[in-house]
Write an enzyme that holds these catalytic residues in place. Structure first.
Site, PDB file in Angstrom:
ATOM      1  N   ASP A  10      15.452 -21.284  -0.722  1.00  0.00           N
ATOM      2  CA  ASP A  10      14.922 -19.927  -0.633  1.00  0.00           C
ATOM      3  C   ASP A  10      15.913 -19.114   0.212  1.00  0.00           C
ATOM      4  O   ASP A  10      17.029 -19.587   0.507  1.00  0.00           O
ATOM      5  CB  ASP A  10      13.484 -19.923  -0.083  1.00  0.00           C
ATOM      6  CG  ASP A  10      13.392 -20.283   1.385  1.00  0.00           C
ATOM      7  OD1 ASP A  10      14.434 -20.625   1.997  1.00  0.00           O
ATOM      8  OD2 ASP A  10      12.282 -20.227   1.949  1.00  0.00           O
ATOM      9  N   HIS A  11      15.504 -17.913   0.623  1.00  0.00           N
ATOM     10  CA  HIS A  11      16.409 -17.053   1.399  1.00  0.00           C
ATOM     11  C   HIS A  11      16.804 -17.690   2.732  1.00  0.00           C
ATOM     12  O   HIS A  11      17.935 -17.517   3.179  1.00  0.00           O
ATOM     13  CB  HIS A  11      15.735 -15.693   1.658  1.00  0.00           C
ATOM     14  CG  HIS A  11      14.381 -15.810   2.281  1.00  0.00           C
ATOM     15  ND1 HIS A  11      13.283 -16.273   1.576  1.00  0.00           N
ATOM     16  CD2 HIS A  11      13.950 -15.577   3.545  1.00  0.00           C
ATOM     17  CE1 HIS A  11      12.233 -16.294   2.389  1.00  0.00           C
ATOM     18  NE2 HIS A  11      12.618 -15.872   3.585  1.00  0.00           N
ATOM     19  N   CYS A  67      14.944 -24.921   2.832  1.00  0.00           N
ATOM     20  CA  CYS A  67      14.198 -23.729   3.233  1.00  0.00           C
ATOM     21  C   CYS A  67      14.234 -23.712   4.751  1.00  0.00           C
ATOM     22  O   CYS A  67      14.935 -24.533   5.360  1.00  0.00           O
ATOM     23  CB  CYS A  67      12.802 -23.678   2.629  1.00  0.00           C
ATOM     24  SG  CYS A  67      11.642 -24.937   3.184  1.00  0.00           S
ATOM     25  N   GLY A  68      13.505 -22.797   5.380  1.00  0.00           N
ATOM     26  CA  GLY A  68      13.612 -22.669   6.830  1.00  0.00           C
ATOM     27  C   GLY A  68      13.299 -23.963   7.554  1.00  0.00           C
ATOM     28  O   GLY A  68      14.130 -24.507   8.279  1.00  0.00           O
ATOM     29  N   THR A  69      12.096 -24.479   7.351  1.00  0.00           N
ATOM     30  CA  THR A  69      11.680 -25.738   7.991  1.00  0.00           C
ATOM     31  C   THR A  69      11.899 -26.954   7.097  1.00  0.00           C
ATOM     32  O   THR A  69      11.815 -28.087   7.570  1.00  0.00           O
ATOM     33  CB  THR A  69      10.174 -25.706   8.298  1.00  0.00           C
ATOM     34  OG1 THR A  69       9.477 -25.499   7.052  1.00  0.00           O
ATOM     35  CG2 THR A  69       9.827 -24.603   9.275  1.00  0.00           C
ATOM     36  N   GLY A  70      12.067 -26.724   5.811  1.00  0.00           N
ATOM     37  CA  GLY A  70      12.121 -27.821   4.838  1.00  0.00           C
ATOM     38  C   GLY A  70      10.737 -28.234   4.359  1.00  0.00           C
ATOM     39  O   GLY A  70      10.607 -29.014   3.411  1.00  0.00           O
ATOM     40  N   VAL A  71       9.706 -27.700   4.998  1.00  0.00           N
ATOM     41  CA  VAL A  71       8.347 -28.162   4.683  1.00  0.00           C
ATOM     42  C   VAL A  71       7.825 -27.564   3.380  1.00  0.00           C
ATOM     43  O   VAL A  71       7.259 -28.272   2.544  1.00  0.00           O
ATOM     44  CB  VAL A  71       7.383 -27.881   5.861  1.00  0.00           C
ATOM     45  CG1 VAL A  71       5.952 -28.207   5.474  1.00  0.00           C
ATOM     46  CG2 VAL A  71       7.807 -28.692   7.080  1.00  0.00           C
ATOM     47  N   GLY A  72       8.026 -26.264   3.175  1.00  0.00           N
ATOM     48  CA  GLY A  72       7.556 -25.640   1.930  1.00  0.00           C
ATOM     49  C   GLY A  72       8.190 -26.306   0.716  1.00  0.00           C
ATOM     50  O   GLY A  72       7.503 -26.619  -0.274  1.00  0.00           O
ATOM     51  N   HIS A 100      14.656 -46.602   2.346  1.00  0.00           N
ATOM     52  CA  HIS A 100      13.238 -47.003   2.356  1.00  0.00           C
ATOM     53  C   HIS A 100      12.394 -46.266   1.321  1.00  0.00           C
ATOM     54  O   HIS A 100      11.442 -46.834   0.802  1.00  0.00           O
ATOM     55  CB  HIS A 100      12.626 -46.771   3.744  1.00  0.00           C
ATOM     56  CG  HIS A 100      13.119 -47.735   4.771  1.00  0.00           C
ATOM     57  ND1 HIS A 100      12.592 -47.825   6.033  1.00  0.00           N
ATOM     58  CD2 HIS A 100      14.121 -48.669   4.717  1.00  0.00           C
ATOM     59  CE1 HIS A 100      13.222 -48.777   6.716  1.00  0.00           C
ATOM     60  NE2 HIS A 100      14.169 -49.293   5.949  1.00  0.00           N
ATOM     61  N   ARG A 111      16.946 -23.698   9.070  1.00  0.00           N
ATOM     62  CA  ARG A 111      16.899 -22.896  10.312  1.00  0.00           C
ATOM     63  C   ARG A 111      16.982 -23.762  11.568  1.00  0.00           C
ATOM     64  O   ARG A 111      16.982 -23.239  12.675  1.00  0.00           O
ATOM     65  CB  ARG A 111      15.618 -22.052  10.350  1.00  0.00           C
ATOM     66  CG  ARG A 111      15.691 -20.857   9.407  1.00  0.00           C
ATOM     67  CD  ARG A 111      14.497 -19.932   9.563  1.00  0.00           C
ATOM     68  NE  ARG A 111      14.686 -18.725   8.774  1.00  0.00           N
ATOM     69  CZ  ARG A 111      13.700 -18.028   8.212  1.00  0.00           C
ATOM     70  NH1 ARG A 111      12.453 -18.432   8.346  1.00  0.00           N
ATOM     71  NH2 ARG A 111      13.960 -16.936   7.533  1.00  0.00           N
ATOM     72  N   ARG A 138       5.733 -50.426  -1.859  1.00  0.00           N
ATOM     73  CA  ARG A 138       5.065 -49.254  -1.251  1.00  0.00           C
ATOM     74  C   ARG A 138       5.198 -48.029  -2.146  1.00  0.00           C
ATOM     75  O   ARG A 138       4.238 -47.262  -2.310  1.00  0.00           O
ATOM     76  CB  ARG A 138       5.673 -48.995   0.143  1.00  0.00           C
ATOM     77  CG  ARG A 138       5.295 -50.106   1.107  1.00  0.00           C
ATOM     78  CD  ARG A 138       6.143 -50.149   2.354  1.00  0.00           C
ATOM     79  NE  ARG A 138       5.801 -51.352   3.126  1.00  0.00           N
ATOM     80  CZ  ARG A 138       6.540 -51.834   4.118  1.00  0.00           C
ATOM     81  NH1 ARG A 138       7.673 -51.244   4.461  1.00  0.00           N
ATOM     82  NH2 ARG A 138       6.157 -52.921   4.753  1.00  0.00           N
TER      83      ARG A 138
HETATM   84  C1  RB5 Z   1      10.575 -18.413   5.081  1.00  0.00           C
HETATM   85  O1  RB5 Z   1      10.392 -17.500   6.096  1.00  0.00           O
HETATM   86  C2  RB5 Z   1      10.013 -19.774   5.478  1.00  0.00           C
HETATM   87  O2  RB5 Z   1       8.629 -19.712   5.610  1.00  0.00           O
HETATM   88  C3  RB5 Z   1      10.412 -20.819   4.462  1.00  0.00           C
HETATM   89  O3  RB5 Z   1      11.802 -20.852   4.376  1.00  0.00           O
HETATM   90  C4  RB5 Z   1      10.005 -22.245   4.753  1.00  0.00           C
HETATM   91  O4  RB5 Z   1      10.317 -22.601   6.076  1.00  0.00           O
HETATM   92  C5  RB5 Z   1       8.628 -22.601   4.384  1.00  0.00           C
HETATM   93  O5  RB5 Z   1       8.196 -23.752   4.505  1.00  0.00           O
END
Ligand code: RB5
Length: 149
Positions: A10-11, A67-72, A100, A111, A138
């Protein structure tokens, strides 16, 4: 393993993705870039799904998502049955998601890491090998079991 890879961000991951496309090209990889193509705000699922489909269909053997956190990206990619997306923020984790979890997509928290750290994580991920054995057992248990009627 084929030197072909898919990448998407993403951005928040855009600048690091651009850097990595150059790095991977210099390493001899054929890189399929699924966007985004500018730092303008976008929605990560719009980029995660096409990358996941490319890996699931075999168009590319492996993928990189940012992405910013990688979580999305991780949450979205792992909705696909054929995807095991692993979030990695150190080289050790980059190697372990392959050894694993047999992760077929490595997810980077753009980020929270530097470009040099991203390269170190990718190098560790690429050079590691799945260990199979108990880890395969697993992985075989990951799909949600079908409910008895
Ligand atoms: C974008 O601001 C941020 O929310 C996205 O990159 C990501 O971290 C979501 O999980």
């Amino acid at each position: 393993m084929e030197k072909k890879i898919g990448i998407a961000s993403d951005h928040a991951g855009y600048e690091m993705k651009e850097f990595l496309v150059g790095y991977l090209g210099a390493q001899g990889y054929e890189v399929l870039d699924f966007g985004t193509d500018s730092p303008e705000s976008v929605d990560y699922p719009d980029y995660a799904h096409p990358l996941a489909e490319a890996v699931e269909s075999g168009q590319v053997p492996l993928g990189i998502a940012l992405c910013g956190t990688g979580v999305g990206m991780s949450i979205t990619l792992n909705k696909h049955q054929g995807i095991r997306a692993g979030l990695a923020w150190t080289p050790e984790i980059g190697a372990l998601i392959r050894r694993h979890n047999n992760a077929n997509i490595v997810v980077l928290p753009a980020r929270f890491i530097t470009n040099d750290e991203a390269v170190a994580i990718l190098d560790a991920y690429f050079s590691a090998e799945f260990e199979g054995g108990r880890h395969q057992r697993r992985i075989d248990k990951i799909p949600v079991p079908k409910q008895e009627q």
